[in-house]
Design a protein around this motif. Sequence first.
Motif, PDB file in Angstrom:
ATOM      1  N   SER A  81      -7.183   1.383   2.563  1.00 48.51           N
ATOM      2  CA  SER A  81      -5.881   0.986   2.053  1.00 48.51           C
ATOM      3  C   SER A  81      -4.823   0.945   3.131  1.00 48.51           C
ATOM      4  O   SER A  81      -3.765   0.390   2.947  1.00 48.51           O
ATOM      5  CB  SER A  81      -5.440   1.951   0.932  1.00 48.51           C
ATOM      6  N   THR A  82      -5.137   1.583   4.317  1.00 48.96           N
ATOM      7  CA  THR A  82      -4.151   1.573   5.392  1.00 48.96           C
ATOM      8  C   THR A  82      -4.264   0.332   6.268  1.00 48.96           C
ATOM      9  O   THR A  82      -3.401   0.096   7.110  1.00 48.96           O
ATOM     10  CB  THR A  82      -4.315   2.826   6.268  1.00 48.96           C
ATOM     11  N   ASP A  83      -5.346  -0.449   6.127  1.00 50.05           N
ATOM     12  CA  ASP A  83      -5.526  -1.639   6.953  1.00 50.05           C
ATOM     13  C   ASP A  83      -4.518  -2.708   6.555  1.00 50.05           C
ATOM     14  O   ASP A  83      -4.230  -2.907   5.384  1.00 50.05           O
ATOM     15  CB  ASP A  83      -6.952  -2.181   6.807  1.00 50.05           C
ATOM     16  N   ILE A  84      -3.976  -3.421   7.540  1.00 51.99           N
ATOM     17  CA  ILE A  84      -3.009  -4.488   7.306  1.00 51.99           C
ATOM     18  C   ILE A  84      -3.504  -5.750   7.984  1.00 51.99           C
ATOM     19  O   ILE A  84      -3.846  -5.739   9.172  1.00 51.99           O
ATOM     20  CB  ILE A  84      -1.618  -4.099   7.838  1.00 51.99           C
ATOM     21  N   LEU A  85      -3.542  -6.837   7.244  1.00 51.92           N
ATOM     22  CA  LEU A  85      -3.992  -8.123   7.747  1.00 51.92           C
ATOM     23  C   LEU A  85      -2.792  -8.972   8.127  1.00 51.92           C
ATOM     24  O   LEU A  85      -1.779  -8.989   7.416  1.00 51.92           O
ATOM     25  CB  LEU A  85      -4.828  -8.851   6.695  1.00 51.92           C
ATOM     26  N   SER A  86      -2.904  -9.683   9.229  1.00 49.16           N
ATOM     27  CA  SER A  86      -1.870 -10.605   9.705  1.00 49.16           C
ATOM     28  C   SER A  86      -0.505  -9.933   9.825  1.00 49.16           C
ATOM     29  O   SER A  86       0.526 -10.583   9.710  1.00 49.16           O
ATOM     30  CB  SER A  86      -1.768 -11.817   8.768  1.00 49.16           C
ATOM     31  N   GLY A  87      -0.515  -8.616   9.974  1.00 50.23           N
ATOM     32  CA  GLY A  87       0.730  -7.889  10.157  1.00 50.23           C
ATOM     33  C   GLY A  87       1.577  -7.763   8.912  1.00 50.23           C
ATOM     34  O   GLY A  87       2.715  -7.297   8.988  1.00 50.23           O
ATOM     35  N   ARG A  88       1.047  -8.129   7.731  1.00 43.62           N
ATOM     36  CA  ARG A  88       1.886  -8.057   6.527  1.00 43.62           C
ATOM     37  C   ARG A  88       1.122  -7.711   5.248  1.00 43.62           C
ATOM     38  O   ARG A  88       1.701  -7.174   4.317  1.00 43.62           O
ATOM     39  CB  ARG A  88       2.651  -9.360   6.329  1.00 43.62           C
ATOM     40  N   TYR A  89      -0.167  -8.031   5.160  1.00 47.45           N
ATOM     41  CA  TYR A  89      -0.902  -7.845   3.906  1.00 47.45           C
ATOM     42  C   TYR A  89      -1.671  -6.523   3.952  1.00 47.45           C
ATOM     43  O   TYR A  89      -2.681  -6.396   4.655  1.00 47.45           O
ATOM     44  CB  TYR A  89      -1.853  -9.012   3.660  1.00 47.45           C
ATOM     45  N   LYS A  90      -1.176  -5.544   3.209  1.00 47.61           N
ATOM     46  CA  LYS A  90      -1.774  -4.211   3.181  1.00 47.61           C
ATOM     47  C   LYS A  90      -2.840  -4.153   2.091  1.00 47.61           C
ATOM     48  O   LYS A  90      -2.560  -4.360   0.917  1.00 47.61           O
ATOM     49  CB  LYS A  90      -0.696  -3.163   2.913  1.00 47.61           C
ATOM     50  N   ILE A  91      -4.075  -3.866   2.509  1.00 50.05           N
ATOM     51  CA  ILE A  91      -5.190  -3.830   1.569  1.00 50.05           C
ATOM     52  C   ILE A  91      -5.075  -2.604   0.679  1.00 50.05           C
ATOM     53  O   ILE A  91      -4.932  -1.470   1.165  1.00 50.05           O
ATOM     54  CB  ILE A  91      -6.539  -3.812   2.313  1.00 50.05           C
ATOM     55  N   ILE A  92      -5.154  -2.808  -0.634  1.00 44.75           N
ATOM     56  CA  ILE A  92      -5.125  -1.699  -1.593  1.00 44.75           C
ATOM     57  C   ILE A  92      -6.544  -1.305  -1.977  1.00 44.75           C
ATOM     58  O   ILE A  92      -6.926  -0.142  -1.905  1.00 44.75           O
ATOM     59  CB  ILE A  92      -4.321  -2.080  -2.855  1.00 44.75           C
ATOM     60  N   ARG A  93      -7.333  -2.307  -2.355  1.00 46.27           N
ATOM     61  CA  ARG A  93      -8.725  -2.037  -2.721  1.00 46.27           C
ATOM     62  C   ARG A  93      -9.497  -3.334  -2.749  1.00 46.27           C
ATOM     63  O   ARG A  93      -8.918  -4.424  -2.772  1.00 46.27           O
ATOM     64  CB  ARG A  93      -8.818  -1.347  -4.084  1.00 46.27           C
ATOM     65  N   VAL A  94     -10.824  -3.201  -2.773  1.00 48.90           N
ATOM     66  CA  VAL A  94     -11.710  -4.353  -2.886  1.00 48.90           C
ATOM     67  C   VAL A  94     -11.865  -4.700  -4.365  1.00 48.90           C
ATOM     68  O   VAL A  94     -12.221  -3.847  -5.179  1.00 48.90           O
ATOM     69  CB  VAL A  94     -13.088  -4.059  -2.253  1.00 48.90           C
ATOM     70  N   LEU A  95     -11.571  -5.950  -4.683  1.00 43.77           N
ATOM     71  CA  LEU A  95     -11.723  -6.404  -6.074  1.00 43.77           C
ATOM     72  C   LEU A  95     -13.154  -6.815  -6.371  1.00 43.77           C
ATOM     73  O   LEU A  95     -13.648  -6.651  -7.483  1.00 43.77           O
ATOM     74  CB  LEU A  95     -10.785  -7.581  -6.356  1.00 43.77           C
ATOM     75  N   GLY A  96     -13.836  -7.410  -5.384  1.00 43.63           N
ATOM     76  CA  GLY A  96     -15.198  -7.839  -5.621  1.00 43.63           C
ATOM     77  C   GLY A  96     -15.738  -8.580  -4.426  1.00 43.63           C
ATOM     78  O   GLY A  96     -15.052  -8.809  -3.429  1.00 43.63           O
ATOM     79  N   ALA A  97     -16.992  -8.937  -4.531  1.00 44.11           N
ATOM     80  CA  ALA A  97     -17.656  -9.698  -3.485  1.00 44.11           C
ATOM     81  C   ALA A  97     -18.445 -10.804  -4.141  1.00 44.11           C
ATOM     82  O   ALA A  97     -19.078 -10.612  -5.183  1.00 44.11           O
ATOM     83  CB  ALA A  97     -18.572  -8.788  -2.670  1.00 44.11           C
ATOM     84  N   GLY A  98     -18.389 -11.981  -3.551  1.00 43.42           N
ATOM     85  CA  GLY A  98     -19.074 -13.125  -4.141  1.00 43.42           C
ATOM     86  C   GLY A  98     -19.818 -13.902  -3.099  1.00 43.42           C
ATOM     87  O   GLY A  98     -20.095 -13.423  -1.999  1.00 43.42           O
ATOM     88  N   GLY A  99     -20.140 -15.134  -3.450  1.00 40.73           N
ATOM     89  CA  GLY A  99     -20.953 -15.967  -2.585  1.00 40.73           C
ATOM     90  C   GLY A  99     -20.256 -16.363  -1.310  1.00 40.73           C
ATOM     91  O   GLY A  99     -20.895 -16.880  -0.405  1.00 40.73           O
ATOM     92  N   PHE A 100     -18.965 -16.110  -1.180  1.00 38.15           N
ATOM     93  CA  PHE A 100     -18.251 -16.562   0.001  1.00 38.15           C
ATOM     94  C   PHE A 100     -17.522 -15.431   0.711  1.00 38.15           C
ATOM     95  O   PHE A 100     -16.671 -15.680   1.544  1.00 38.15           O
ATOM     96  CB  PHE A 100     -17.262 -17.666  -0.370  1.00 38.15           C
ATOM     97  N   GLY A 101     -17.768 -14.195   0.379  1.00 45.15           N
ATOM     98  CA  GLY A 101     -17.127 -13.104   1.084  1.00 45.15           C
ATOM     99  C   GLY A 101     -16.539 -12.089   0.133  1.00 45.15           C
ATOM    100  O   GLY A 101     -16.939 -11.962  -1.021  1.00 45.15           O
ATOM    101  N   LEU A 102     -15.552 -11.352   0.638  1.00 46.02           N
ATOM    102  CA  LEU A 102     -14.925 -10.276  -0.111  1.00 46.02           C
ATOM    103  C   LEU A 102     -13.561 -10.700  -0.648  1.00 46.02           C
ATOM    104  O   LEU A 102     -12.904 -11.572  -0.084  1.00 46.02           O
ATOM    105  CB  LEU A 102     -14.753  -9.051   0.789  1.00 46.02           C
TER     106      LEU A 102
END
Length: 748
Positions: A480-501
């Motif tokens: 939950s501490t990881d931040i993507l592109s300097g702005r999107y803070k990951i809260i949790r994984v919703l699921g995984a499918g045929g094209f990724g997470l």
Amino acid sequence: MLSYLKRLSRFVLRHPALVASLTVTGLVVGARQLNLLEPLELTAYDRMMQLRPALPPDPRLLIVEITEADIQALEQWPMTDAVMNQLFQKLEQHQPAVIGLDIFRDIPVPPGHAELSARFAKSDRIIPICKLKDTENPGTPPPPEVPESRVGFSDLAIDASGTVRRALLFHHLNLTSGCTTPYSFSFQLARRYLEQKGIQPENYQDALKFGQSIFKPLLPNSGGYQQADAGGYQILLNYRSGRQLADTITLSEVLSDRLNPNLVKGRIILIGATAPSLKDAFWTPYSTQGRQLTKMSGVVVQGQIVSQILSTVLDGRRVFWFWPEWAEIWWIWGWSLAGGLLVRSVRNPAQLALAEILALSLLLGISVILFFGSGWVPVVAPSLGLIAGSTGVLAYTAYKTQQERAYFARLVQEQENNLVALQALLKEKTLEPAIAPEQEPLTNTTQIAPGDSTGDSTAIWNSHQEAAPAPTGAETPSKSTDILSGRYKIIRVLGAGGFGLTYLAEDTLRPGKPKCVVKHLQPARRDDKFLTIARRLFRTEAEILEKLGNHNQIPQLLAYFEENKEFYLVEEYVKGDSLSDELPVDKRLPEAQVKELIKGILEVLSFIHEHSVIHRDIKPSNIIRRQTDDKLVLIDFGAVKQIQPQELSDQENLTVAVGTRGYAPPEQYAGHPYFSSDIYAVGIIGIQAVTGIAPHQLSLAPETGEINWRHLANISEEFAQLLQKMVHYHFADRYQSASAVMEDLRRL
């Protein structure tokens, strides 16, 4: 300059109805200034005049008409001075208010000339006529014995079409011979009558005033006019009736003493010819009312003007009023804008046609109501604005649709080329190893190469099992501490499918840190050549999702970016419950509820298909019931694939197969998805709802491959046939468009 053009282009894109309405208004106003619409406006004026309820005969007037029978009885025309003198004598003995003679008498017609001349000179009740001279006519003088103050000119204001719609009350010409009076025949009669009642004409701010009534002069552009000859002092002729203006009596009846004295005393008497052979008749707004064209006698037209003045002054009848030119332009623009807004808000052609008819009827209705209240506003100009505004926006929409199709066609070709190139690279098995997870079983959403049911090395993006947590050690942010592109803070994984997470995240740079959904796509290989093509494919996919997100029931694409040679899509977070929660096992839903459910999905699907997009993974878990408005939202567009218009061709390229068993039709697993493939999935959801049985538990007919389900549902035969047509084994036997299904649903 270039930046200005860009801003203008964006403004047009955002406000096509406004731009179209302004353009149409300018064109219509220009056409009015060129006098192109005046004939149509005058025709509309005539029609409204005919529709207006007629007033009863005016009790202040009496018309002595000279008919064909009267001329035959006299055995000559014009009548002699002796007969005319006898006519005046019989009328004056009953004390009329004023007598108007609508017959030229500039030349003696013996016998009896001396007696008639004496009466003209002595009687102050008699007002004869004269005719003004012009470039084509020398005019006709009045009887020489009558002073100018008791003479009125008989000239009428006639439109170019020959119709009398205006009344000329007086002129400002400086005449020294012939017909020198500045006042019209009808004005003189009305003035003499009103003066006997103590009402004198006044000049009020350059307008004629009788008592409390003000007669404002007609302007060249009043009402539907644009270039009217408004010389002198004119008003719009407010006709009393097209049938009977007042009581009438013939010349023979007066001469033979068959006259009721009460019809004469205190009244305005108008004497004139109504015999067709004398050709003293004019076209009026009522001429086209019946099956045959008819004219109104000149003496009756003069009486209409007299009656209008008296009714306005004594009865409070309203004078015709008009809007100023700026108000008329606003009126035209308003209806032009309304036409454009109708096209923007009503998309169904039949409903749009009905809405246009209703809007046009409303415009005409308002115009008629105003006209009945003596208000003449433009009718044809705003009608043209309404129609042209609608047509303009329709044309613009068609043009934009064509541009959009060309744009999508480019995306299609680009995406197809990238897919082919990537699959070719994967098959080469280059030295750099592909990053691939463990082989996954085909249970839920799985990416499959054409012709393979279990997946192979041609998978472009690395796959993950659906609804599973992020794998340990995976090179993806999972804390939950990881931040993507300097702005999107990951809260949790919703699921995984045929094209990724798929992650639930917070946008830390926006006020309130709203939640969003981040889809993480991992390329199967990391070499530069593969990543270059994968990057182009990713951007094309993002452009498609951005277009689809314009629909209210599809999550909006908020951003897309690349980080550490991996790709991310940021989409709107839709709060709600999955449709899976509404379809529990062994529970059948009522038929009406299922119909609404299918209709709600098809409405979104129709929009997707209009953009030549196949979703390819429609299932209950990819449909959210939004909490805010209870509408169905179609999610998980990470697997969407652009296609060309649906054609059955041997040359069609295979596509990467994506789908969920039970909901995906056979041709989709073979790599040949069609629009009807999505319709199949919606039909399966409907069958699941009416049977309470999961799709993979339904048996198939071995001979045809059709699903055996009808005996498990308690629904009407018509609805069952509709569902069956949606899920036929062969795609050509199904509905070919979502709109066709919705049309049949409406008929149930």
